[in-house]
Motif scaffolding. Sequence first.
Motif, PDB file in Angstrom:
ATOM      1  N   ILE A 159       0.874  -1.266   0.027  1.00 35.54           N
ATOM      2  CA  ILE A 159       0.019  -0.067   0.087  1.00 35.54           C
ATOM      3  C   ILE A 159       0.849   1.316   0.019  1.00 35.54           C
ATOM      4  O   ILE A 159       0.607   2.342  -0.828  1.00 35.54           O
ATOM      5  N   ALA A 160       1.693   1.062   0.914  1.00 34.52           N
ATOM      6  CA  ALA A 160       2.855   2.343   0.853  1.00 34.52           C
ATOM      7  C   ALA A 160       3.543   2.610  -0.426  1.00 34.52           C
ATOM      8  O   ALA A 160       3.650   3.820  -0.958  1.00 34.52           O
ATOM      9  N   GLU A 161       4.014   1.551  -1.161  1.00 32.77           N
ATOM     10  CA  GLU A 161       4.581   1.701  -2.524  1.00 32.77           C
ATOM     11  C   GLU A 161       3.735   2.437  -3.479  1.00 32.77           C
ATOM     12  O   GLU A 161       4.182   3.080  -4.225  1.00 32.77           O
ATOM     13  N   VAL A 162       2.443   1.599  -3.336  1.00 32.66           N
ATOM     14  CA  VAL A 162       1.218   2.353  -4.266  1.00 32.66           C
ATOM     15  C   VAL A 162       1.168   3.636  -4.234  1.00 32.66           C
ATOM     16  O   VAL A 162       1.065   4.616  -4.893  1.00 32.66           O
ATOM     17  N   ARG A 163       1.076   4.070  -2.727  1.00 30.39           N
ATOM     18  CA  ARG A 163       0.782   5.419  -2.451  1.00 30.39           C
ATOM     19  C   ARG A 163       2.203   6.404  -2.985  1.00 30.39           C
ATOM     20  O   ARG A 163       1.780   7.518  -3.431  1.00 30.39           O
ATOM     21  N   ASN A 164       3.450   5.962  -2.734  1.00 30.21           N
ATOM     22  CA  ASN A 164       4.432   6.527  -3.102  1.00 30.21           C
ATOM     23  C   ASN A 164       4.306   6.801  -4.757  1.00 30.21           C
ATOM     24  O   ASN A 164       4.826   7.550  -5.513  1.00 30.21           O
ATOM     25  N   ARG A 169       3.439   9.853  -9.586  1.00 27.21           N
ATOM     26  CA  ARG A 169       2.680   9.896 -10.812  1.00 27.21           C
ATOM     27  C   ARG A 169       2.018  11.458 -10.928  1.00 27.21           C
ATOM     28  O   ARG A 169       1.851  11.971 -11.882  1.00 27.21           O
ATOM     29  N   SER A 170       1.512  11.713  -9.719  1.00 26.66           N
ATOM     30  CA  SER A 170       0.826  12.892  -9.732  1.00 26.66           C
ATOM     31  C   SER A 170       1.809  14.038  -9.912  1.00 26.66           C
ATOM     32  O   SER A 170       1.422  14.974 -10.455  1.00 26.66           O
ATOM     33  N   VAL A 171       3.062  13.827  -9.415  1.00 25.36           N
ATOM     34  CA  VAL A 171       4.041  14.878  -9.611  1.00 25.36           C
ATOM     35  C   VAL A 171       4.073  15.011 -11.132  1.00 25.36           C
ATOM     36  O   VAL A 171       4.091  16.086 -11.666  1.00 25.36           O
ATOM     37  N   LEU A 172       4.234  13.973 -11.827  1.00 24.30           N
ATOM     38  CA  LEU A 172       4.526  13.929 -13.070  1.00 24.30           C
ATOM     39  C   LEU A 172       3.521  14.484 -13.947  1.00 24.30           C
ATOM     40  O   LEU A 172       3.685  15.423 -14.947  1.00 24.30           O
ATOM     41  N   LEU A 173       2.281  14.179 -13.654  1.00 24.19           N
ATOM     42  CA  LEU A 173       0.730  14.647 -14.133  1.00 24.19           C
ATOM     43  C   LEU A 173       1.165  16.496 -13.931  1.00 24.19           C
ATOM     44  O   LEU A 173       0.765  17.098 -15.013  1.00 24.19           O
ATOM     45  N   ARG A 174       1.471  16.651 -12.631  1.00 25.44           N
ATOM     46  CA  ARG A 174       1.383  18.367 -12.270  1.00 25.44           C
ATOM     47  C   ARG A 174       2.233  18.954 -13.398  1.00 25.44           C
ATOM     48  O   ARG A 174       2.196  19.883 -14.162  1.00 25.44           O
ATOM     49  N   LEU A 175       3.584  18.108 -13.457  1.00 21.79           N
ATOM     50  CA  LEU A 175       4.493  19.011 -14.404  1.00 21.79           C
ATOM     51  C   LEU A 175       4.167  19.001 -15.756  1.00 21.79           C
ATOM     52  O   LEU A 175       4.426  19.889 -16.455  1.00 21.79           O
ATOM     53  N   TYR A 176       3.610  17.946 -16.138  1.00 20.36           N
ATOM     54  CA  TYR A 176       3.025  17.752 -17.653  1.00 20.36           C
ATOM     55  C   TYR A 176       2.047  18.982 -17.761  1.00 20.36           C
ATOM     56  O   TYR A 176       2.107  19.703 -18.757  1.00 20.36           O
TER      57      TYR A 176
END
Length: 181
Positions: A159-164, A169-176
């Motif tokens: 679960i921790a890995e998925v959250r990380n 991914r959300s950082v990448l999405l925001r960057l994009y």
Amino acid sequence: MATTATEAAPAQEQQANGNGEQKTRHSEVGHKSLLKSDDLYQYILDTSVYPREPESMKELREITAKHPWNLMTTSADEGQFLNMLIKLIGAKKTMEIGVYTGYSLLATALALPEDGTILAMDINRENYELGLPCIEKAGVAHKIDFREGPALPVLDDLIAEVRNGQAARSVLLRLYRSSRS
Ligand SMILES: C[S@@+](CC[C@H](N)C(=O)[O-])C[C@H]1O[C@@H](n2cnc3c(N)ncnc32)[C@H](O)[C@@H]1O
């Protein structure tokens, strides 16, 4: 409720026979099944389930039948049902929480595509290793990542890995998004 002849049989008669047939198991846990007739269940096993059972699963079932805790195993009909469900939904990544000797693990591994994976967890490696030669013989051991120990910490880590992963991914999405604005 009527008591069948097999239910009334002495405990020693309810041990699995040399062929590893699961008449015994059904007698012991029959009320977990929708079928209330041991004879009907045995007929289904003999005429429909066992003839379709892959050789590796038959071998694993027979090894398991000789083990003192054989009551824990997944039955051959359940194994085939599981195999069918996995194919129907096109699963690629699965988890096995509680492996024992690996009957349902092998049913899963055989159903998964070549690049499918199973995260398999059990506190007891010894029982897993009892069935492992059958899994290896079936050519599907490479799909299995066996972790010895209680499942809960492994699941917590997952679960921790998925959250990380989601955070990344959300950082990448925001960057994009920001690069397009
Ligand atoms: C009913 S058996 C599993 C049957 C197996 N799926 C099969 O097809 O034969 C339950 C298994 O859960 C394992 N187990 C019990 N507590 C556990 C835990 N906290 N984490 C992982 N495995 C556990 C036991 O060692 C046992 O092998």
